[in-house]
Write an enzyme that holds these catalytic residues in place. Structure first.
Site, PDB file in Angstrom:
ATOM      1  N   PRO A 279       1.203   7.694  -2.428  1.00 18.73           N
ATOM      2  CA  PRO A 279       1.260   7.087  -3.759  1.00 18.73           C
ATOM      3  C   PRO A 279       0.022   6.233  -3.967  1.00 18.73           C
ATOM      4  CG  PRO A 279       2.617   5.827  -2.250  1.00 18.73           C
ATOM      5  CD  PRO A 279       2.056   6.993  -1.461  1.00 18.73           C
ATOM      6  N   MET A 280      -0.682   6.447  -5.072  1.00 20.31           N
ATOM      7  CA  MET A 280      -1.883   5.660  -5.360  1.00 20.31           C
ATOM      8  C   MET A 280      -1.862   5.250  -6.815  1.00 20.31           C
ATOM      9  SD  MET A 280      -4.687   7.745  -3.094  1.00 20.31           S
ATOM     10  CE  MET A 280      -3.783   9.304  -3.180  1.00 20.31           C
ATOM     11  N   GLU A 281      -1.613   3.972  -7.035  1.00 16.72           N
ATOM     12  CA  GLU A 281      -1.476   3.443  -8.386  1.00 16.72           C
ATOM     13  C   GLU A 281      -2.753   3.664  -9.188  1.00 16.72           C
ATOM     14  OE1 GLU A 281       0.391   1.520 -11.588  1.00 16.72           O
ATOM     15  OE2 GLU A 281       1.170   2.393  -9.735  1.00 16.72           O
TER      16      GLU A 281
ATOM     17  N   GLN B 247       8.815   5.847  -5.725  1.00 12.64           N
ATOM     18  CA  GLN B 247       8.604   4.578  -5.031  1.00 12.64           C
ATOM     19  C   GLN B 247       9.010   3.398  -5.911  1.00 12.64           C
ATOM     20  OE1 GLN B 247       4.607   2.652  -4.093  1.00 12.64           O
ATOM     21  NE2 GLN B 247       5.139   3.507  -2.081  1.00 12.64           N
TER      22      GLN B 247
ATOM     23  N   LYS C 123       6.895   1.987   3.120  1.00 13.63           N
ATOM     24  CA  LYS C 123       5.461   2.002   3.434  1.00 13.63           C
ATOM     25  C   LYS C 123       4.988   0.564   3.603  1.00 13.63           C
ATOM     26  CE  LYS C 123       1.219   4.403   2.026  1.00 13.63           C
ATOM     27  NZ  LYS C 123       0.181   3.374   1.847  1.00 13.63           N
TER      28      LYS C 123
ATOM     29  N   GLY D 178      -4.324  10.014   1.434  1.00  9.94           N
ATOM     30  CA  GLY D 178      -4.485   9.323   0.167  1.00  9.94           C
ATOM     31  C   GLY D 178      -5.797   9.655  -0.491  1.00  9.94           C
TER      32      GLY D 178
ATOM     33  N   CYS E 241       1.165  -2.393  -1.052  1.00  7.32           N
ATOM     34  CA  CYS E 241       0.174  -2.597  -2.104  1.00  7.32           C
ATOM     35  C   CYS E 241      -0.562  -3.918  -1.905  1.00  7.32           C
ATOM     36  CB  CYS E 241       0.839  -2.568  -3.479  1.00  7.32           C
ATOM     37  SG  CYS E 241      -0.343  -2.779  -4.836  1.00  7.32           S
TER      38      CYS E 241
END
Length: 320
Positions: A8-10, A69, A140, A224, A99
């Site tokens: 997951p990458m915002e 998430q 995570k 990622g 994060c």
């Protein structure tokens, strides 16, 4: 074969990018950008906006499973939101304790919680109770906030709270995304918990993958930024593990061009036209790390301001 997950990458890997990347290689599963849990129990439309795949069996168009998430710091609200989310039947629920963004951390979310193992335990336990075993639960984390002195304690809290699998990004919050990633620390965490551990951080090439496996002891990896910079990275890793010669990046540009066009059309469908050029420039900026041709295309697109001009440049390059 290794288990490979898409991170997951915002602001980077949304449903459009997930669609593109999972068309190249079927990841074991992927994880959405985070859904922020604050003061209320979120309505279903919030989850389907972040994860439209929930409306299609929680799979990308290519068939890769999608986990959603959640990010938040209040155990009770996290549990209530997880219960609501579980009704939508995601492929799993992942909890974000990794994060490093200051805006997120200021509100008590993400990696800043790694200094509070007791709260980590209560959050995971509340989510575990809320979902009642209906979907898998993962978490995570990073190695800590400023240093690693509570890394083991935090990992054990997440495992004891009920996480079934733990992804470890091998840097602290303060280190952000600066190299190197401390892969040996992943091995220490894996020895301290009784659940599977997945390595994450600074894997850009097949060679990085091999070193990460050797230093972390993990054959399960979450890719990622490396997957965004080289959409064929997971394919190359799988080929290497199978004893096959992976394709060369310089030979893959022709395969990539239609994916760039597909991404562009997806972005145009999702966002207002004046926002679309920024998204393609962002991806090309990553791609030029791997593909010399992307450097040239990035230079051509970078000064353009309108979607019309960007599309003309992409069409001239053979992407549209």
């Amino acid at each position: 074969m290794p288990r490979l997950l898409l991170a997951p990458m915002e602001g980077l890997v949304d449903a459009v990018m997930r669609d593109v990347l999972t068309r190249v290689t079927p990841y074991d599963w992927c994880v959405t950008e985070f859904v922020r849990v604050s003061n209320t129990v979120l309505p279903s439309r919030v989850y389907t906006r972040v994860a439209p795949e929930l409306l299609a069996g929680a799979r990308t168009p290519a068939g890769t499973l999608v986990r959603v998430q959640l990010l938040g710091s209040d155990p009770e609200r996290m549990g209530a939101c997880a219960e609501k989310l579980a009704r939508l039947q995601p492929a799993g629920i992942d909890l974000n304790f990794g994060c490093p963004a200051p805006m997120v951390n200021r509100h008590g979310g993400g990696s800043v919680l790694l200094d509070e193992p007791e709260r980590l335990f209560r959050i995971v336990q509340a989510v575990r109770t809320g979902i009642s075993g209906r979907v898998p639960l993962t978490a995570k984390m990073r190695l800590g906030v400023r240093d690693t002195h509570r890394a083991i304690e935090a990992a054990q809290a997440l495992a004891d709270g009920g996480a079934e699998l733990l992804v470890v990004h091998a840097r602290t919050k303060e280190e952000g995304y600066r190299p190197p990633a401390h892969w040996p620390w992943i091995a220490r965490i894996a020895e301290a918990v009784k659940i599977p551990v997945v390595a994450n951080g600074e894997v850009w090439t097949v060679e990085d993958y091999r070193r990460c496996v050797a230093e972390s002891g993990c054959r399960q990896l979450m890719l990622g930024r490396g997957a965004v910079a080289d959409p064929f990275l997971a394919e190359r890793i799988r080929a290497s593990e199978a004893g096959q010669a992976p394709s060369r990046a310089e030979d893959d540009w022709a395969r990539l061009l239609p994916l760039i066009g597909h991404f562009w059309q997806g972005v145009l469908h999702k966002v207002e036209q004046h926002h679309a050029p920024g998204r393609i420039k962002q991806w090309l900026n990553f791609l030029r790390r791997t593909f010399p041709q992307a450097e040239l295309l990035h230079q051509q697109v970078r000064p353009l301001r309108t979607a019309h001009d960007v599309e003309a440049a992409l069409r001239a390059a053979g992407a549209c």
